[in-house]
Motif scaffolding. Sequence first.
Motif, PDB file in Angstrom:
ATOM      1  N   GLU A  72      -6.917   5.829   6.149  1.00 13.39           N
ATOM      2  CA  GLU A  72      -4.887   5.975   5.648  1.00 13.39           C
ATOM      3  C   GLU A  72      -4.307   5.215   5.906  1.00 13.39           C
ATOM      4  O   GLU A  72      -3.379   4.840   6.243  1.00 13.39           O
ATOM      5  N   GLY A  73      -5.259   4.092   6.666  1.00 15.82           N
ATOM      6  CA  GLY A  73      -4.733   2.150   6.530  1.00 15.82           C
ATOM      7  C   GLY A  73      -3.791   2.861   8.702  1.00 15.82           C
ATOM      8  O   GLY A  73      -4.707   3.859   9.350  1.00 15.82           O
ATOM      9  N   HIS A  74      -3.331   1.872   8.580  1.00 16.42           N
ATOM     10  CA  HIS A  74      -3.109   1.715  10.337  1.00 16.42           C
ATOM     11  C   HIS A  74      -2.016   2.867  10.540  1.00 16.42           C
ATOM     12  O   HIS A  74      -0.803   3.454   9.132  1.00 16.42           O
ATOM     13  N   GLU A 103       3.967   5.880   5.561  1.00 15.81           N
ATOM     14  CA  GLU A 103       4.670   4.885   6.555  1.00 15.81           C
ATOM     15  C   GLU A 103       5.024   3.788   4.990  1.00 15.81           C
ATOM     16  O   GLU A 103       6.770   3.593   5.484  1.00 15.81           O
ATOM     17  N   THR A 104       4.996   3.138   4.506  1.00 16.45           N
ATOM     18  CA  THR A 104       5.659   2.552   2.846  1.00 16.45           C
ATOM     19  C   THR A 104       6.512   3.641   2.621  1.00 16.45           C
ATOM     20  O   THR A 104       7.822   3.218   1.799  1.00 16.45           O
ATOM     21  N   ASP A 133       2.469  -7.763  -0.614  1.00 11.61           N
ATOM     22  CA  ASP A 133       1.579  -7.361   0.732  1.00 11.61           C
ATOM     23  C   ASP A 133       0.777  -7.812   0.228  1.00 11.61           C
ATOM     24  O   ASP A 133      -0.548  -7.276  -0.220  1.00 11.61           O
ATOM     25  N   ASN A 163     -10.170   0.232   5.580  1.00 15.40           N
ATOM     26  CA  ASN A 163      -9.550   1.053   6.081  1.00 15.40           C
ATOM     27  C   ASN A 163      -8.582   1.900   5.308  1.00 15.40           C
ATOM     28  O   ASN A 163      -8.125   3.042   5.156  1.00 15.40           O
ATOM     29  N   LEU A 164      -8.246   1.683   4.160  1.00 14.24           N
ATOM     30  CA  LEU A 164      -6.957   2.226   3.445  1.00 14.24           C
ATOM     31  C   LEU A 164      -7.936   3.085   2.336  1.00 14.24           C
ATOM     32  O   LEU A 164      -7.454   3.958   1.709  1.00 14.24           O
ATOM     33  N   PHE A 193       7.411  -2.443   9.628  1.00 10.60           N
ATOM     34  CA  PHE A 193       8.089  -2.305   8.043  1.00 10.60           C
ATOM     35  C   PHE A 193       9.317  -2.226   9.433  1.00 10.60           C
ATOM     36  O   PHE A 193      10.626  -2.850   8.631  1.00 10.60           O
ATOM     37  N   HIS A 228       1.240  -1.170   0.395  1.00  6.18           N
ATOM     38  CA  HIS A 228       0.112   0.171  -0.009  1.00  6.18           C
ATOM     39  C   HIS A 228       0.695   1.432   0.219  1.00  6.18           C
ATOM     40  O   HIS A 228       2.177   1.323   0.725  1.00  6.18           O
ATOM     41  N   MET A 247       3.013   0.625  12.356  1.00 10.81           N
ATOM     42  CA  MET A 247       3.415  -0.199  11.011  1.00 10.81           C
ATOM     43  C   MET A 247       5.197   0.270  11.116  1.00 10.81           C
ATOM     44  O   MET A 247       5.776  -0.258  10.746  1.00 10.81           O
ATOM     45  N   THR A 292       1.691   4.699   0.960  1.00  6.24           N
ATOM     46  CA  THR A 292       1.230   5.195   2.332  1.00  6.24           C
ATOM     47  C   THR A 292       2.352   5.973   2.184  1.00  6.24           C
ATOM     48  O   THR A 292       3.331   5.691   2.293  1.00  6.24           O
TER      49      THR A 292
HETATM   50  N1  ADE Z   1      -1.619  -1.816   5.416  1.00  5.89           N
HETATM   51  C1  ADE Z   1      -2.301  -1.433   6.912  1.00  5.89           C
HETATM   52  N2  ADE Z   1      -1.684   0.040   7.394  1.00  5.89           N
HETATM   53  C2  ADE Z   1      -1.295   0.427   5.767  1.00  5.89           C
HETATM   54  C3  ADE Z   1      -0.322   1.673   6.060  1.00  5.89           C
HETATM   55  N3  ADE Z   1      -0.414   2.690   6.624  1.00  5.89           N
HETATM   56  N4  ADE Z   1       0.576   1.734   5.221  1.00  5.89           N
HETATM   57  C4  ADE Z   1       1.051   0.489   4.717  1.00  5.89           C
HETATM   58  N5  ADE Z   1      -0.087  -0.552   4.805  1.00  5.89           N
HETATM   59  C5  ADE Z   1      -0.971  -0.392   5.349  1.00  5.89           C
END
Ligand code: ADE
Length: 418
Positions: free
Chosen positions: A345-347, A55-56, A125, A340-341, A356, A51, A352, A53
């Motif tokens: 904005e996902g977790h 965080e990625t 993922d 949630n995504l 990660f 995903h 994360m 994001t």
């Molecule tokens: N999967 C769930 N939440 C996420 C995030 N914030 N970034 C990347 N992968 C996710």
Amino acid sequence: MDYDVKDMTLAEPGRLAVEWAYRSMPVLALIRKRFAKEKPLRGLRLGACLHVTTETASLMETLKAGGAEVRLCASNPLSTQDYVAAYLVKYHSIPVYAIKGEDTETYYRHIHAVLDMKPHLTMDDGADLVSMIHSKRKDLIRGIVGGTEETTTGVIRLRAMARRGVLRFPIVAVNDAQTKYLFDNRYGTGQSTIDGIIRATNRLVAGSVFVVCGYGWCSRGLAMRAHGLGASVVVTEVDPLKALEAVMDGYRVMPIDEAAQIGDFFCTLTGNINVIRREHFLMMKDGAIVSNSGHFNVELDLDGLGRITKKKRKIREFVEEYTLKNNRRVYVLGEGRLINLAAAEGHPSSVMDMSFANQALSAEYLAKNVKILKRQVYAVPEDIDHEIARLKLAAMGVRIDALTPEQRKYLASWEMGT
Ligand code: ADE
């Protein structure tokens, strides 16, 4: 440099969003610092399907700091944060192939664009890279050292491949690390799923009947948060142990055809197919809100729903109203994609951070152990798991006790009783 993102002028807001996320990702920051010095991934090409994001972005920067050449595509057509995609291209020269809302053809074109780099390592993922390599891009297998997998659904697919003897390179199941599933799946999914449902609907959860389908770690988190918001939580399960646990945790447990009649909100998190089917939609109350937070959009039988629908319209962003032949209206969120995504904005970043950190250290582990790893699905080594927990506690300013020599001796002995 080749890439495919929505709009490069989004790079600047992307930079600020990423800066905000990084404040909550201290463990990955420490790993990035070490990677920059030691370069454990030097000379390796790493293709990632995650995903896209903020965080990625932090993970991609870490892998690049470690010496890897990286490319990134989306692991879901609806989860991309377009400003992050632009940010990574502009500020880190990382080729990103991801556009929020991309159609299925573009989604797969982007996967191929990542695979065209001939990766040594894959980072998935949902296992779409590995599955594509094993079906249409077999020519790449010879060059691949191994891969990592982020999510429960992907690990299920990969273990099935390993069992059938068709998996052609080693995989580290990042999902199964304790510092991943006990936190990301439970607290991350719990909060971000509620966040997605509320952002999409702006409905009050208190006083509602909230049906959670499944009682794995993700569902446990969601049930806990829905209960905390004042909902009466109903759980559906097929596994007797998990069902029993849900009962003992204080929830009502019943089959989906009973739950379907009483729910105000429904959310599937099972990793399985057609969990809520045509006959269940027909039983629902007028106004029921249905979503999915499992990896793939197969948990809701939307084809079956289509066949009993006489009218469908988008009533607000991420909310589609299906008027059924029985005149009741059912609302499906985010096209049944992980809510949630799709709608949020996902977790959050701090959870994360651990997921990660596992990804980065598992990539390093694969690189260091090329010669000994076989075509299997491996657990994240325990020392990596424990080190991440230690670093996270330290970053949170939480100190813990150490065993005394006497306690250590006691635990290693069997003679001492009452
Ligand atoms: N999967 C769930 N939440 C996420 C995030 N914030 N970034 C990347 N992968 C996710």
